[in-house]
Design an enzyme around this catalytic site. Structure first.
Site, PDB file in Angstrom:
ATOM      1  N   GLN A  96      -3.007  -9.178 -39.456  1.00  0.00           N
ATOM      2  CA  GLN A  96      -1.885 -10.116 -39.261  1.00  0.00           C
ATOM      3  C   GLN A  96      -0.549  -9.439 -39.609  1.00  0.00           C
ATOM      4  O   GLN A  96      -0.433  -8.236 -39.436  1.00  0.00           O
ATOM      5  CB  GLN A  96      -2.102 -11.402 -40.055  1.00  0.00           C
ATOM      6  CG  GLN A  96      -3.220 -12.280 -39.522  1.00  0.00           C
ATOM      7  CD  GLN A  96      -4.455 -12.250 -40.379  1.00  0.00           C
ATOM      8  OE1 GLN A  96      -4.468 -11.794 -41.488  1.00  0.00           O
ATOM      9  NE2 GLN A  96      -5.548 -12.749 -39.833  1.00  0.00           N
ATOM     10  N   GLY A 155      -8.208  -8.456 -35.936  1.00  0.00           N
ATOM     11  CA  GLY A 155      -8.919  -7.282 -35.440  1.00  0.00           C
ATOM     12  C   GLY A 155      -7.975  -6.267 -34.867  1.00  0.00           C
ATOM     13  O   GLY A 155      -6.824  -6.575 -34.554  1.00  0.00           O
ATOM     14  N   HIS A 156      -8.466  -5.059 -34.785  1.00  0.00           N
ATOM     15  CA  HIS A 156      -7.713  -4.002 -34.124  1.00  0.00           C
ATOM     16  C   HIS A 156      -8.522  -3.570 -32.923  1.00  0.00           C
ATOM     17  O   HIS A 156      -9.742  -3.527 -32.976  1.00  0.00           O
ATOM     18  CB  HIS A 156      -7.615  -2.742 -34.973  1.00  0.00           C
ATOM     19  CG  HIS A 156      -7.065  -2.927 -36.326  1.00  0.00           C
ATOM     20  ND1 HIS A 156      -5.858  -3.512 -36.560  1.00  0.00           N
ATOM     21  CD2 HIS A 156      -7.546  -2.537 -37.526  1.00  0.00           C
ATOM     22  CE1 HIS A 156      -5.632  -3.471 -37.866  1.00  0.00           C
ATOM     23  NE2 HIS A 156      -6.636  -2.903 -38.457  1.00  0.00           N
ATOM     24  N   LYS A 158      -1.216  -2.271 -35.055  1.00  0.00           N
ATOM     25  CA  LYS A 158      -1.504  -1.633 -36.339  1.00  0.00           C
ATOM     26  C   LYS A 158      -2.768  -0.790 -36.265  1.00  0.00           C
ATOM     27  O   LYS A 158      -2.895   0.213 -36.962  1.00  0.00           O
ATOM     28  CB  LYS A 158      -1.659  -2.693 -37.437  1.00  0.00           C
ATOM     29  CG  LYS A 158      -0.368  -3.430 -37.745  1.00  0.00           C
ATOM     30  CD  LYS A 158      -0.559  -4.504 -38.786  1.00  0.00           C
ATOM     31  CE  LYS A 158      -1.456  -5.643 -38.352  1.00  0.00           C
ATOM     32  NZ  LYS A 158      -0.948  -6.439 -37.225  1.00  0.00           N
ATOM     33  N   ASP A 177      -0.614  -8.418 -33.959  1.00  0.00           N
ATOM     34  CA  ASP A 177      -0.860  -7.739 -32.687  1.00  0.00           C
ATOM     35  C   ASP A 177       0.209  -6.688 -32.380  1.00  0.00           C
ATOM     36  O   ASP A 177       0.536  -6.441 -31.227  1.00  0.00           O
ATOM     37  CB  ASP A 177      -0.955  -8.743 -31.529  1.00  0.00           C
ATOM     38  CG  ASP A 177      -1.991  -9.813 -31.794  1.00  0.00           C
ATOM     39  OD1 ASP A 177      -3.136  -9.442 -32.074  1.00  0.00           O
ATOM     40  OD2 ASP A 177      -1.645 -11.008 -31.753  1.00  0.00           O
TER      41      ASP A 177
HETATM   42  P1  GDP Z   1      -2.986  -5.303 -34.479  1.00  0.00           P
HETATM   43  O1  GDP Z   1      -3.263  -6.756 -34.475  1.00  0.00           O
HETATM   44  O2  GDP Z   1      -1.621  -4.998 -34.955  1.00  0.00           O
HETATM   45  O3  GDP Z   1      -4.038  -4.506 -35.179  1.00  0.00           O
HETATM   46  O4  GDP Z   1      -2.994  -4.891 -32.953  1.00  0.00           O
HETATM   47  P2  GDP Z   1      -3.954  -3.903 -32.191  1.00  0.00           P
HETATM   48  O5  GDP Z   1      -4.036  -2.617 -32.909  1.00  0.00           O
HETATM   49  O6  GDP Z   1      -5.213  -4.597 -31.855  1.00  0.00           O
HETATM   50  O7  GDP Z   1      -3.082  -3.642 -30.883  1.00  0.00           O
HETATM   51  C1  GDP Z   1      -2.830  -4.648 -29.958  1.00  0.00           C
HETATM   52  C2  GDP Z   1      -2.899  -4.088 -28.572  1.00  0.00           C
HETATM   53  O8  GDP Z   1      -1.759  -3.294 -28.313  1.00  0.00           O
HETATM   54  C3  GDP Z   1      -4.087  -3.191 -28.302  1.00  0.00           C
HETATM   55  O9  GDP Z   1      -4.691  -3.616 -27.127  1.00  0.00           O
HETATM   56  C4  GDP Z   1      -3.488  -1.810 -28.135  1.00  0.00           C
HETATM   57  O10 GDP Z   1      -4.197  -1.040 -27.201  1.00  0.00           O
HETATM   58  C5  GDP Z   1      -2.120  -2.113 -27.633  1.00  0.00           C
HETATM   59  N1  GDP Z   1      -1.119  -1.093 -27.939  1.00  0.00           N
HETATM   60  C6  GDP Z   1      -0.821  -0.546 -29.148  1.00  0.00           C
HETATM   61  N2  GDP Z   1       0.193   0.325 -29.030  1.00  0.00           N
HETATM   62  C7  GDP Z   1       0.568   0.336 -27.716  1.00  0.00           C
HETATM   63  C8  GDP Z   1       1.588   1.008 -26.969  1.00  0.00           C
HETATM   64  O11 GDP Z   1       2.374   1.798 -27.486  1.00  0.00           O
HETATM   65  N3  GDP Z   1       1.669   0.718 -25.633  1.00  0.00           N
HETATM   66  C9  GDP Z   1       0.825  -0.151 -25.024  1.00  0.00           C
HETATM   67  N4  GDP Z   1       0.981  -0.368 -23.738  1.00  0.00           N
HETATM   68  N5  GDP Z   1      -0.145  -0.796 -25.709  1.00  0.00           N
HETATM   69  C10 GDP Z   1      -0.267  -0.571 -27.024  1.00  0.00           C
END
Ligand code: GDP
Length: 435
Positions: free
Chosen positions: A228, A44-45, A20, A17
């Site tokens: 992950q 998921g993203h 990515k 989370d």
């Molecule tokens: P992953 O598991 O690494 O793929 O995580 P995600 O891409 O799903 O991102 C997790 C959450 O973090 C999402 O809801 C994004 O919108 C949020 N997010 C990512 N970058 C930022 C950021 O710079 N600031 C904020 N506030 N939220 C972010």
């Protein structure tokens, strides 16, 4: 072999989370292929584009770009029915997906109904692990027991696939006899229905390793996208609080079957406020709920720290540099992206702690040990850093950032020994600063 194409690998440096998805989205625009190398529908993203929330679980995030070819690699665990539903959902949001821009490796293991049934049974009992009930541990167990089935059967032998599905369900039915209120599933009928539906994925099945290597030989670029994170790797993570795949650079090479000599960059993603779900150690956890709740945000916020499938609040912590150093080391990370810098502004403190080392059995450690048992016995050594004044979320370039925020990032760079080349200051596509 002469190196022609190039591969960029994206890995999470914490516990998932990290954001990515938005990095994949950003980098997909400058790559020819986006290939996912590990995990399955348990991850998921979430990408936020022009007011629309787009959720990817098994489809690579390159699907947002018409010119990009997307690959589901052999290192993934594919749930055909969920993948078909995801394709339909994305199509309904106006995203074009067809066998022309999505290839699924014939060597990817298929998640079958009995894997999910087993996961549900375990999660309903005293041995619950807090899984997403996607069947991941069970498909992985079958893979390594060498009794699993791969996507190739959708093309080569659907009858054998249907037979294996029925046998798997029957196995669960037998186990279920010992469980109160267990309702057996009609194995024959379910296997027939499931297989008929799964066969719709057949046009997408491809020799992804050949495809990727041919494209690389032709000079194309590949973004290897992981799900992950390094701390959830079954070998290098905090076993047993890990996932049953390899969300690492090693996992990318293996999960796509490409050679190391194509690697151009390994980009590690970390967020300013790490989060944690499920059991296991969390050395820098914030125990003060009055602080944690501000950093976590609210349920329903796009970036709130609540489980995507379970809705449970995630634990949040302070930046943990020993853990990040281990991930950088294990994955050969060449540069980092720091996301969610804006979240630190949600608290009204003058300084915030950042863990710069651990204390473990009287020793000082600069790198975190890959062991849940050892981590449980580590104490963080914190350094207090000034929290900047001003709002980073409006910044669109390095120079727009408040001076205090720039100092904070420069401190992190000096501590981890690699440059931080991208900075997330909000969830929007535009809220990503590149240097
Ligand atoms: P992953 O598991 O690494 O793929 O995580 P995600 O891409 O799903 O991102 C997790 C959450 O973090 C999402 O809801 C994004 O919108 C949020 N997010 C990512 N970058 C930022 C950021 O710079 N600031 C904020 N506030 N939220 C972010």
């Amino acid at each position: 072999m002469k190196k022609r194409g190039r591969v960029t690998i994206l890995v999470g440096l914490q516990r998932g989370d990290e954001g990515k998805g938005r990095l994949s989205d950003k980098l997909a625009a400058v790559h020819d292929i986006v290939a996912r190398y590990n995990g399955g529908p348990n991850a998921g993203h979430t990408i936020f584009v022009k007011g629309q929330t787009i959720a990817f679980h098994q489809v690579p995030a390159g699907a947002l770009y018409p010119k990009v070819l997307n690959v589901v690699g052999n290192g993934m665990y594919v749930d055909p029915l969920k993948l078909l539903a995801e394709i339909a959902q994305l199509q309904s949001q106006g995203i074009k997906i067809s066998p022309k821009n999505l290839a699924v490796s014939y060597a990817a293991h298929l998640i079958l109904p009995h894997h999910i049934l087993m996961d549900e049974l375990r999660e309903g009992g005293s041995g619950a692990q807090g899984s997403t009930k996607a069947g991941i541990a069970y498909v992985a167990a079958d893979k390594y027991e060498r009794v699993g089935v791969r996507a190739e059967l959708l093309d080569i032998d659907p009858k054998l696939l249907e037979k294996t599905v029925a046998e798997g369900i029957n196995k669960v039915n037998q186990l279920g006899q010992q469980i109160k209120d267990f309702k057996p599933v009609d194995a024959g009928a379910e296997a027939k229905l499931w297989t008929a539906e799964a066969l719709k994925l057949k046009p997408y099945i491809a020799d992804s390793a050949k495809l990727l290597n041919d494209q690389l030989q032709a000079g194309k670029s590949v973004l290897a996208e992981g799900a992950q994170a390094s701390w959830l790797d079954i070998d290098g993570g905090m076993y047993p609080y890990v996932t049953s795949s390899h969300p690492t650079t090693g996992g990318a090479l293996n999960g796509l079957r490409i050679g190391y000599n194509y690697i151009d960059k390994v980009i590690g993603v970390m967020k300013a406020v790490p989060s944690h779900v499920g059991g296991g150690p969390f050395v820098t956890a914030i125990d003060d709920e009055s602080v944690a709740k501000h950093l976590r945000g609210s349920r329903g916020d796009i970036d709130g720290e609540f489980g995507a499938t379970t809705g449970r609040p995630r634990g949040v912590g302070w930046l943990d540099l020993p853990a990040i150093r281990t991930s950088i080391r294990d994955n050969g990370v060449t540069e980092a992206a720091l996301t969610k810098l804006d979240t630190l502004q949600k608290i009204s403190k003058k300084t915030i702690p950042v863990a710069v080392a651990y204390k473990y059995r009287g020793q000082e450690l600069k790198e975190a040990p890959s062991s849940a048992y050892m981590l449980q016995r580590c104490q963080p050594i914190y350094k207090e850093l000034p929290l900047w004044k001003g709002d980073v979320s409006q910044a669109r370039s390095w120079n727009d950032l408040p001076e205090g925020a720039r100092k904070f990032i420069s401190f992190l760079e000096a501590e981890i020994g690699i440059p931080i080349t991208m900075i997330g200051v909000g969830p929007d596509r535009e809220q990503l600063i590149t240097r």
